[in-house]
Scaffold this active site. Structure first.
Site, mmCIF file in Angstrom:
data_model
loop_
_atom_site.group_PDB
_atom_site.id
_atom_site.type_symbol
_atom_site.label_atom_id
_atom_site.label_comp_id
_atom_site.label_asym_id
_atom_site.label_seq_id
_atom_site.Cartn_x
_atom_site.Cartn_y
_atom_site.Cartn_z
ATOM 1 N N ASP A 256 0.825 -1.204 0.000
ATOM 2 C CA ASP A 256 0.000 0.000 0.000
ATOM 3 C C ASP A 256 0.861 1.255 0.000
ATOM 4 O OD1 ASP A 256 -2.422 1.330 -0.020
ATOM 5 O OD2 ASP A 256 -2.605 1.376 2.155
ATOM 6 N N HIS B 60 -7.430 0.697 9.543
ATOM 7 C CA HIS B 60 -6.444 1.144 8.552
ATOM 8 C C HIS B 60 -6.683 2.635 8.325
ATOM 9 C CE1 HIS B 60 -4.074 0.290 4.712
ATOM 10 N NE2 HIS B 60 -4.488 1.524 4.536
ATOM 11 N N CYS C 33 -3.640 6.615 -2.335
ATOM 12 C CA CYS C 33 -4.443 5.698 -3.134
ATOM 13 C C CYS C 33 -4.622 6.280 -4.531
ATOM 14 C CB CYS C 33 -5.804 5.459 -2.489
ATOM 15 S SG CYS C 33 -6.894 4.396 -3.464
#
Length: 381
Positions: free
Chosen positions: A61, A280, A313
């Site tokens: 990530d 998260h 993201c």
């Protein structure tokens, strides 16, 4: 004032009975061991509810949104360095099309390295790989079958075996239809149908399956008002499919203390145990640790984070990195929680990977630890 009260209550709740005899804490801490009184800790056995599990997501990530191409050797070295810090879960890669996430194009090589090389670590480690669809799980399965016996199955772990790395496959759902269509090119219901095969594929291999739910506290396309009951419904569906754990992702960093509280209340009301939940958080608005305190008070003991605050993201415009592992470890230790993670070692890894990527180190704690160490070395010279 309301936002800090949960943290204050938690500090009081965790305070050891011998606090009056403990020395005053210094204003600056150079290492994790400085956060608490080592002598007092040695006399008191750790309580089960004081143990926190950190899931290090930096190698997957954390790196997926980087613009600069990252060599395979750097990715492997990052995994190996993190393995030495005491973390027990590392998200190491993703079996996703390189067309959509170019940085993950050599995750198969990362997995093969893990399976064919004994990576030094002070504790047994589970390495997690995202497999978002049938093709991803097919590619991961082919590698795992090629190296059958090189990884730890769940049944072996229950029998006490710990001399091999454990592997976990993960899927990513979304809490809003807009984000699901942008991220997965399908609606939520269709994505859940696809994930059933991935989760069952992991079970057939004898390994863990993890499920993430993105944008649980705010969506870049639908705003702040994400329905917590919808999140609970998606989480329940994934658990019923066989997922071992649900990671609730504040992908945009829009989460606030009251909405985190409400989300976890709805999840618990749906019958989901806090042992099956991880949080998260992203730190876009500086609320990650506040929300972490709320989750702790609600009984959550697993938290995702990324060394040096790496991340973002590609499908969430404006979202900044994950909450930094260094910050989370320092925060947890300051509350008397046990993480098993060496703060000094993580700070070193954070500084190293930041230099490798040519980007600033986003961990305030990491920079403070390194600064205190440098000041101490200068003073003693």
């Amino acid at each position: 004032m309301a936002s800090v009260r949960p943290m204050i209550r938690l500090t009081r709740w965790r305070a050891p009975t011998t606090i009056s005899a403990a020395p005053r804490l210094r204003q600056c801490f150079a290492t994790a061991s400085d956060v608490k009184n080592p002598a007092a800790a040695a006399q008191q056995p750790p309580r089960a509810d004081n143990r926190v599990r950190i899931v290090e997501v930096g190698p997957r990530d954390g790196l997926q949104n980087e613009k600069k191409s990252i060599p395979l050797a750097t990715k492997i070295e990052l995994v190996e360095r993190l393995a030495k810090t005491g973390v027990s879960f590392i998200e190491a890669g993703s079996f996703v099309s390189p067309k959509w996430v170019p940085q993950m194009d050599n995750s198969s090589e990362v997995l093969e390295h893990i399976l064919t090389n004994k990576i030094s670590s002070p504790v047994p480690i589970t390495y997690s790989f995202l497999a978002p669809n049938a093709k991803g799980v097919e590619n991961a399965t082919a590698l795992l079958q090629k190296h059958a016996g090189a990884y730890l199955t769940q049944s072996e772990a229950l029998a006490g075996t710990s001399d091999k790395p454990a592997i976990e496959l993960a899927v990513f759902a979304a809490a809003t239809e807009s984000f699901s269509r942008k991220n997965l090119n399908c609606d939520i219901a269709t994505s859940l149908d696809r994930f059933r095969d991935v989760i069952q594929g992991a079970k057939q291999l004898g390994i863990r399956a993890r499920a993430y739910i993105s944008v649980v506290l705010g969506c870049p396309f639908e705003g702040y008002d994400v329905d917590p009951h919808r999140v609970a419904e998606v989480a329940t569906s994934l658990l019923e499919m066989g997922a071992d754990e649900i990671s609730l992702g504040d992908t945009t960093g829009m989460g606030t203390a009251p909405r985190t509280q409400e989300l976890l209340r709805c999840v618990a009301a749906a019958g989901i145990r806090h042992e099956d939940v991880a949080m998260h958080f992203h730190d876009t608005y500086g609320q990650a640790l506040v929300n972490t305190a709320i989750a702790l008070e609600r009984g959550v003991r697993t938290f995702d984070s990324a060394v040096a605050g790496l991340g973002g993201c590609p499908y969430s415009p404006g979202a900044t990195g994950n909450v930094a592992t260094e910050n989370v470890v320092y925060f947890m230790e300051s509350l008397g929680m046990e993480t098993g993670v060496d703060l000094d070692a993580v700070a070193d890894v954070g500084q190293w990977i930041s230099a490798e990527l040519g980007r600033p180190n986003e961990s305030t704690v990491g920079k403070a630890v390194l600064g205190a160490r440098k000041a101490g070395a200068t003073a003693s010279a």
